[in-house]
Structure formats: structure tokens, C-alpha cells
Scaffold this motif. Structure first.
Motif, PDB file in Angstrom:
ATOM      1  N   ALA A  70       0.884  -1.097   0.061  1.00 23.90           N
ATOM      2  CA  ALA A  70      -0.148  -0.008  -0.007  1.00 23.90           C
ATOM      3  C   ALA A  70       0.854   1.235  -0.030  1.00 23.90           C
ATOM      4  O   ALA A  70       1.923   1.276   0.444  1.00 23.90           O
ATOM      5  CB  ALA A  70      -0.984   0.095   1.235  1.00 23.90           C
ATOM      6  N   ASP A  71       0.296   2.403  -0.432  1.00 26.63           N
ATOM      7  CA  ASP A  71       0.794   3.791  -0.422  1.00 26.63           C
ATOM      8  C   ASP A  71       1.270   4.119   1.066  1.00 26.63           C
ATOM      9  O   ASP A  71       2.423   4.700   1.326  1.00 26.63           O
ATOM     10  CB  ASP A  71       0.258   4.936  -1.212  1.00 26.63           C
ATOM     11  CG  ASP A  71      -0.135   4.375  -2.517  1.00 26.63           C
ATOM     12  OD1 ASP A  71       0.724   4.074  -3.286  1.00 26.63           O
ATOM     13  OD2 ASP A  71      -1.228   4.692  -2.982  1.00 26.63           O
ATOM     14  N   VAL A  72       0.275   3.826   1.865  1.00 25.08           N
ATOM     15  CA  VAL A  72       0.413   4.196   3.427  1.00 25.08           C
ATOM     16  C   VAL A  72       0.121   2.946   4.091  1.00 25.08           C
ATOM     17  O   VAL A  72      -0.901   2.018   4.064  1.00 25.08           O
ATOM     18  CB  VAL A  72      -0.556   5.245   3.779  1.00 25.08           C
ATOM     19  CG1 VAL A  72      -0.617   5.524   5.159  1.00 25.08           C
ATOM     20  CG2 VAL A  72      -0.361   6.558   2.936  1.00 25.08           C
ATOM     21  N   GLY A  73       1.086   2.617   5.046  1.00 25.06           N
ATOM     22  CA  GLY A  73       0.805   1.596   5.956  1.00 25.06           C
ATOM     23  C   GLY A  73       0.589   2.007   7.377  1.00 25.06           C
ATOM     24  O   GLY A  73       1.418   2.839   7.577  1.00 25.06           O
ATOM     25  N   VAL A  74      -0.158   1.331   8.348  1.00 23.28           N
ATOM     26  CA  VAL A  74      -0.566   2.040   9.368  1.00 23.28           C
ATOM     27  C   VAL A  74      -0.603   0.495  10.297  1.00 23.28           C
ATOM     28  O   VAL A  74      -1.172  -0.416  10.068  1.00 23.28           O
ATOM     29  CB  VAL A  74      -1.845   2.663   9.874  1.00 23.28           C
ATOM     30  CG1 VAL A  74      -2.116   2.884  11.062  1.00 23.28           C
ATOM     31  CG2 VAL A  74      -1.958   3.887   8.717  1.00 23.28           C
ATOM     32  N   ASP A 103       3.812   3.942   7.879  1.00 23.86           N
ATOM     33  CA  ASP A 103       4.923   3.945   7.131  1.00 23.86           C
ATOM     34  C   ASP A 103       4.334   4.561   5.714  1.00 23.86           C
ATOM     35  O   ASP A 103       3.551   4.035   5.024  1.00 23.86           O
ATOM     36  CB  ASP A 103       5.045   2.432   6.620  1.00 23.86           C
ATOM     37  CG  ASP A 103       6.175   2.037   5.546  1.00 23.86           C
ATOM     38  OD1 ASP A 103       7.070   3.041   5.296  1.00 23.86           O
ATOM     39  OD2 ASP A 103       6.163   0.997   5.224  1.00 23.86           O
ATOM     40  N   ALA A 104       4.983   5.791   5.411  1.00 20.92           N
ATOM     41  CA  ALA A 104       4.476   6.559   4.094  1.00 20.92           C
ATOM     42  C   ALA A 104       5.468   7.235   3.717  1.00 20.92           C
ATOM     43  O   ALA A 104       6.486   7.662   4.560  1.00 20.92           O
ATOM     44  CB  ALA A 104       3.106   7.299   4.508  1.00 20.92           C
ATOM     45  N   ASN A 105       5.308   7.916   2.373  1.00 14.92           N
ATOM     46  CA  ASN A 105       6.278   9.003   1.975  1.00 14.92           C
ATOM     47  C   ASN A 105       6.001  10.304   2.725  1.00 14.92           C
ATOM     48  O   ASN A 105       5.012  10.590   3.330  1.00 14.92           O
ATOM     49  CB  ASN A 105       6.403   9.078   0.579  1.00 14.92           C
ATOM     50  CG  ASN A 105       5.283   9.589   0.085  1.00 14.92           C
ATOM     51  OD1 ASN A 105       4.661  10.637   0.509  1.00 14.92           O
ATOM     52  ND2 ASN A 105       4.712   9.069  -1.075  1.00 14.92           N
ATOM     53  N   PHE A 106       7.129  11.035   2.565  1.00 13.60           N
ATOM     54  CA  PHE A 106       7.106  12.515   3.191  1.00 13.60           C
ATOM     55  C   PHE A 106       5.753  13.396   3.180  1.00 13.60           C
ATOM     56  O   PHE A 106       5.170  13.834   3.848  1.00 13.60           O
ATOM     57  CB  PHE A 106       8.409  13.342   3.095  1.00 13.60           C
ATOM     58  CG  PHE A 106       8.503  14.625   3.955  1.00 13.60           C
ATOM     59  CD1 PHE A 106       8.726  14.354   5.276  1.00 13.60           C
ATOM     60  CD2 PHE A 106       8.251  15.714   3.395  1.00 13.60           C
ATOM     61  CE1 PHE A 106       8.737  15.638   6.160  1.00 13.60           C
ATOM     62  CE2 PHE A 106       8.175  16.874   4.163  1.00 13.60           C
ATOM     63  CZ  PHE A 106       8.522  16.699   5.464  1.00 13.60           C
ATOM     64  N   SER A 107       5.578  13.377   1.620  1.00 14.95           N
ATOM     65  CA  SER A 107       4.300  14.279   1.462  1.00 14.95           C
ATOM     66  C   SER A 107       2.846  13.738   1.785  1.00 14.95           C
ATOM     67  O   SER A 107       1.982  14.532   2.213  1.00 14.95           O
ATOM     68  CB  SER A 107       3.959  14.238  -0.111  1.00 14.95           C
ATOM     69  OG  SER A 107       4.073  13.208  -0.859  1.00 14.95           O
ATOM     70  N   ASP A 108       2.934  12.375   1.882  1.00 16.36           N
ATOM     71  CA  ASP A 108       1.816  11.455   2.508  1.00 16.36           C
ATOM     72  C   ASP A 108       1.752  11.838   4.085  1.00 16.36           C
ATOM     73  O   ASP A 108       0.570  12.201   4.514  1.00 16.36           O
ATOM     74  CB  ASP A 108       1.638  10.184   2.349  1.00 16.36           C
ATOM     75  CG  ASP A 108       1.257   9.788   0.807  1.00 16.36           C
ATOM     76  OD1 ASP A 108       0.885  10.862  -0.110  1.00 16.36           O
ATOM     77  OD2 ASP A 108       1.677   8.764   0.496  1.00 16.36           O
ATOM     78  N   LEU A 109       2.706  11.831   4.706  1.00 19.30           N
ATOM     79  CA  LEU A 109       2.820  12.152   5.984  1.00 19.30           C
ATOM     80  C   LEU A 109       2.356  13.536   6.490  1.00 19.30           C
ATOM     81  O   LEU A 109       1.471  13.876   7.151  1.00 19.30           O
ATOM     82  CB  LEU A 109       4.092  12.020   6.705  1.00 19.30           C
ATOM     83  CG  LEU A 109       4.484  10.467   6.984  1.00 19.30           C
ATOM     84  CD1 LEU A 109       6.035  10.418   7.256  1.00 19.30           C
ATOM     85  CD2 LEU A 109       3.740   9.748   8.084  1.00 19.30           C
ATOM     86  N   MET A 110       2.625  14.720   5.573  1.00 19.10           N
ATOM     87  CA  MET A 110       2.323  15.777   5.835  1.00 19.10           C
ATOM     88  C   MET A 110       0.926  16.215   5.371  1.00 19.10           C
ATOM     89  O   MET A 110       0.159  16.825   6.342  1.00 19.10           O
ATOM     90  CB  MET A 110       3.082  16.858   4.893  1.00 19.10           C
ATOM     91  CG  MET A 110       4.654  16.959   5.095  1.00 19.10           C
ATOM     92  SD  MET A 110       4.989  17.674   6.768  1.00 19.10           S
ATOM     93  CE  MET A 110       5.081  16.247   7.817  1.00 19.10           C
ATOM     94  N   ARG A 111       0.263  15.318   4.645  1.00 19.93           N
ATOM     95  CA  ARG A 111      -1.264  15.509   4.329  1.00 19.93           C
ATOM     96  C   ARG A 111      -1.892  14.797   5.419  1.00 19.93           C
ATOM     97  O   ARG A 111      -3.106  15.418   6.069  1.00 19.93           O
ATOM     98  CB  ARG A 111      -1.663  14.702   2.956  1.00 19.93           C
ATOM     99  CG  ARG A 111      -1.325  15.441   1.707  1.00 19.93           C
ATOM    100  CD  ARG A 111      -1.789  14.745   0.591  1.00 19.93           C
ATOM    101  NE  ARG A 111      -1.192  15.425  -0.626  1.00 19.93           N
ATOM    102  CZ  ARG A 111      -0.074  14.988  -1.347  1.00 19.93           C
ATOM    103  NH1 ARG A 111       0.337  13.818  -0.942  1.00 19.93           N
ATOM    104  NH2 ARG A 111       0.269  15.320  -2.380  1.00 19.93           N
ATOM    105  N   LEU A 112      -1.421  13.717   6.070  1.00 14.73           N
ATOM    106  CA  LEU A 112      -2.111  12.996   7.239  1.00 14.73           C
ATOM    107  C   LEU A 112      -2.050  14.018   8.334  1.00 14.73           C
ATOM    108  O   LEU A 112      -3.223  13.869   9.209  1.00 14.73           O
ATOM    109  CB  LEU A 112      -1.577  11.786   7.560  1.00 14.73           C
ATOM    110  CG  LEU A 112      -1.701  10.537   6.625  1.00 14.73           C
ATOM    111  CD1 LEU A 112      -0.815   9.416   6.856  1.00 14.73           C
ATOM    112  CD2 LEU A 112      -3.200   9.959   6.391  1.00 14.73           C
TER     113      LEU A 112
END
Length: 116
Positions: A70-74, A103-112
Motif C-alpha cells: 500500500a501507499d500508506v501502511g498503519v 509507513d508513508a512517504n514524506f508528502s503523505d505524512l504531511m497531508r495526514l
């Protein structure tokens, strides 16, 4: 320990919360992504798509099934997943305290971060 059904309901609660956000905020902070939520104490993984309308296409598998990346893993315990969905656990504190791992890339972490 929360049941798998309670965990599925918690994911539904989060989806409903996303759907209630201002449409402008949703467009600004949510980009469609695949998400996997590993419920560590239930040996279960929920795979889904995060969209501007909420969570879609939720499927369940065992942790022994590798599935698609997945793009984002929790990763979270069942009780913490339910507590997060019910706003009894602060997401930022849970992340900093190691109760939730993302577990996500930096841009996804900022959006979250904007959504939390």
C-alpha cells in the motif's frame, strides 16, 4: 482486545468523519491512496482506498498473506484503533508514543498531519 468487527466499525467511523469534512479541505489534504491497516494483536490487515469521499473498498486478510504493498501502511493494536476512531486517543500522542506506526512517504505524512 477489540474484535475484528469492532475494528472494521472503527474504520467505518473514520470514513464517516472524512466524509463530514469541508469539501475544500478534503480536496486540499486528501489524495487517493491505497492504505493498509495492520491490527497487530488480531493478526488482521485491512486494505482499502482513501479517497476524498472517505474510505472505500475495505477488504480483510490475515497478516500471513503478503497482499499488495500500500501507499500508506498503519500498524496499530485493536484497542488503539477503536480508541482513535472514537476520539478517546489523540493521534499525535499515539504516534509520538509509538502506539501507532505509519509507513508513508514524506508528502503523505504531511497531508495526514493536516487531517489529524
Amino acid at each position: 482486545m477489540a474484535t475484528v468487527e469492532e475494528c472494521r466499525a472503527a474504520i467505518g467511523t473514520v470514513s464517516e468523519r472524512i466524509a463530514k469534512l469541508d469539501p475544500g479541505d478534503r480536496r486540499k489534504h486528501i489524495v487517493e491512496r491505497t492504505v493498509s491497516v495492520t491490527v497487530s494483536d488480531a493478526d488482521t490487515v485491512f486494505d482499502m482506498r482513501l479517497t476524498g469521499d472517505g474510505v472505500r473498498d475495505v477488504t480483510q486478510r490475515g497478516t500471513d498473506d503478503p497482499g499488495e504493498r500500500a501507499d500508506v501502511g498503519v500498524t496499530v493494536s485493536s484497542d488503539d484503533l477503536v480508541a482513535l476512531a472514537e476520539d478517546r486517543l489523540d493521534a499525535a500522542k499515539a504516534l509520538l508514543g509509538g502506539r501507532v506506526r505509519i509507513d508513508a512517504n514524506f508528502s503523505d505524512l504531511m497531508r495526514l498531519r493536516k487531517l489529524l
